[in-house]
Scaffold this active site. Structure first.
Site, PDB file in Angstrom:
ATOM      1  N   LEU A   6       0.848  -1.197   0.000  1.00  8.34           N
ATOM      2  CA  LEU A   6       0.000   0.000   0.000  1.00  8.34           C
ATOM      3  C   LEU A   6       0.882   1.245   0.000  1.00  8.34           C
ATOM      4  CD1 LEU A   6      -2.791  -0.961   2.569  1.00  8.34           C
ATOM      5  CD2 LEU A   6      -2.676  -1.388   0.094  1.00  8.34           C
ATOM      6  N   GLY A   9      -0.814   6.605  -0.021  1.00  2.65           N
ATOM      7  CA  GLY A   9      -1.060   7.714   0.912  1.00  2.65           C
ATOM      8  C   GLY A   9      -0.139   8.899   0.672  1.00  2.65           C
ATOM      9  N   GLN A  79      -5.311   3.817  -6.669  1.00  4.38           N
ATOM     10  CA  GLN A  79      -6.418   4.129  -5.760  1.00  4.38           C
ATOM     11  C   GLN A  79      -6.721   5.611  -5.979  1.00  4.38           C
ATOM     12  OE1 GLN A  79      -5.418   4.378  -1.614  1.00  4.38           O
ATOM     13  NE2 GLN A  79      -7.520   4.098  -0.943  1.00  4.38           N
ATOM     14  N   GLY A  84      -8.708   5.280   2.744  1.00  4.95           N
ATOM     15  CA  GLY A  84      -8.430   4.313   3.798  1.00  4.95           C
ATOM     16  C   GLY A  84      -7.753   3.055   3.286  1.00  4.95           C
ATOM     17  N   HIS A 311      28.003  28.386   2.802  1.00  3.09           N
ATOM     18  CA  HIS A 311      29.067  28.990   3.613  1.00  3.09           C
ATOM     19  C   HIS A 311      28.631  29.196   5.063  1.00  3.09           C
ATOM     20  CE1 HIS A 311      28.866  31.380  -0.301  1.00  3.09           C
ATOM     21  NE2 HIS A 311      27.648  31.472   0.154  1.00  3.09           N
TER      22      HIS A 311
END
Ligand code: TTP
Length: 400
Positions: A6, A9, A79, A84, A311
């Site tokens: 998965l 997300g 997705q 979810g 620097h």
């Protein structure tokens, strides 16, 4: 066995770092988070993968392709909206017809634990002993059978947590059909496990190692661990008078200029200019095409591509996105005088040392000071001599 990962997300808790890349592509010891996980699963003998992608999917597809360069097969399922983990899993239903391994893409695992999981009868869930179980789904067990699962309980009944690693039969899809959105409006995979738990058929496999990454300080913590295992490799040009200690990776086209001092483990990407007289300390991973210049010291930090610290700067225990420039003399604090843990937006990082999280394309004028635990959004412009504290939204401009 096919492995479904998965990876759709955004990782809202990782903002601003996920403004232009999905969470799974955030670098961990110089490689995307998802690549470390993929390598561990490959080491366990799996060659067939399905990645569920969504937010920022082009970068995942472009980076991993169809897997042939690694000798594996990777298929992608999109997705469309991140509704979810249950919803994410439903997208692979047409592609999975036998037992499969399911993993959250935002964690690291050891291949031995994956092998143990594959030997367990499905359905099974990876569990891990945590020092702060209240942050996760808390699992109770009777022998090796899971008897309960409770999300983010204030009074955890055990120190075992759901690791986001499962071995399922396609029957899980029928369970998923029965669930309804949770209070936060998402279809939660864990809700679909209740029938298994009630029937005492869900087995728990105890993992020897596990870490997930919800927030930038989690990312830095896991990064530190992974840096211990890097393999030294010196490409590019190393000028006379450079000192290199410990395991250091230097990419092609990079020049390490005289007087620089590199303490491993550290990683310098390709096409960078380091020095003269730069001090790179352990735990540092610098991306490609970066310039770390004279009298700049970088310690235990992740610095992404095309960022310059040219620097007189100090950067400690920080995560900096790509395309940033720190004006001369800009420094990032990483320790409180009272030596307390660093709290960010009400969340305890549980770290005594943490600097700042800086998004992409942030420009600092000269002599800026950034206080511990600052979060600086993408595309901010910070005028010279500014003191930065707390959280700056994307595109904040501080004029002096
Ligand atoms: P989460 O940690 O619940 O969500 P997230 O990664 O988007 O992070 P945040 O809560 O900070 O927004 O997700 C667990 C795993 O599932 C992670 O690997 C992402 C993946 N996932 C999806 O693929 N699709 C989804 O709709 C969600 C919510 C998560």
């Amino acid at each position: 066995t096919v492995c479904v990962i998965l990876a759709a997300g955004e990782g809202k808790r990782m903002r601003p770092l996920t403004g232009s890349r999905p969470k799974v592509m955030l670098p961990l010891a110089g490689r995307p988070m998802l690549e470390h996980l993929l390598n561990a699963v490959m080491d366990a003998g799996i060659t067939d993968f399905i990645f569920v992608v969504g937010y920022g999917e082009a970068s995942v597809r472009n980076f991993f392709g169809d897997g042939t360069s690694k000798g594996i097969s990777i298929r992608y399922v999109t997705q469309k909206r991140q509704q979810g983990t249950g919803d994410a899993l439903m997208t692979v239903r047409p592609h999975v017809h036998s037992q499969f391994l399911l993993l959250n893409g935002d964690m690291v695992l050891h291949s031995d634990d994956i092998k143990a999981m594959l030997k367990t009868p499905a359905p099974a869930m990876g569990v891990f002993t945590s020092n702060h179980p209240q942050d996760y789904g808390v699992v109770t067990m009777d022998g090796d059978i899971i008897t309960g699962l409770e999300e983010k309980s204030l009074h955890p009944k055990s120190d075992l947590i759901n690791a986001g690693m499962y071995l399922f039969e396609p029957g899980i899809f029928e369970e998923l059909e029965t669930i309804r959105p949770s209070p936060r409006g998402e279809l939660e995979l864990t809700d679909a496990l209740m029938t298994y738990i009630q029937n005492k058929t869900l087995r728990g496999v105890r993992l020897s190692f596990w870490a997930d990454m919800g927030s930038p300080w989690d990312l830095l913590g896991v990064h530190e661990e992974m840096m211990r295992e890097i393999i030294p490799e010196h490409q590019g040009v190393i000028e006379e008078g450079v000192i290199i200690k410990g395991d250091v990776q230097i990419g092609s086209g990079t020049v390490i200029m005289s007087g620089s001092y590199l303490e491993g483990p550290c990683i310098i990407g390709a096409d960078c200019k380091i020095g003269p007289h730069a001090y790179i300390r352990p735990g540092t991973a610098i991306g490609n095409a970066c310039h770390i210049g004279h009298s700049s010291e970088i310690k235990n930090s992740i610095i992404m591509d095309k960022t310059n610290v040219p620097h007189f700067s100090y950067v400690g225990d920080s995560v900096i996105g790509s395309g940033c420039n720190l004006g001369a003399g800009t420094k990032i604090a990483n320790l409180r005088h009272d030596k307390g843990t660093i709290i960010i937006g009400g969340t305890d990082t549980r770290r005594r040392k943490f600097g700042a999280v800086i998004g992409d394309d942030v420009l600092f004028g000269i002599n800026c000071s950034v206080n511990v635990g600052s979060i600086i959004g993408n595309h901010c412009r910070i005028g010279p001599h500014s003191l930065v504290e707390g959280k700056l939204e994307d595109h904040t401009v501080i004029r002096r």
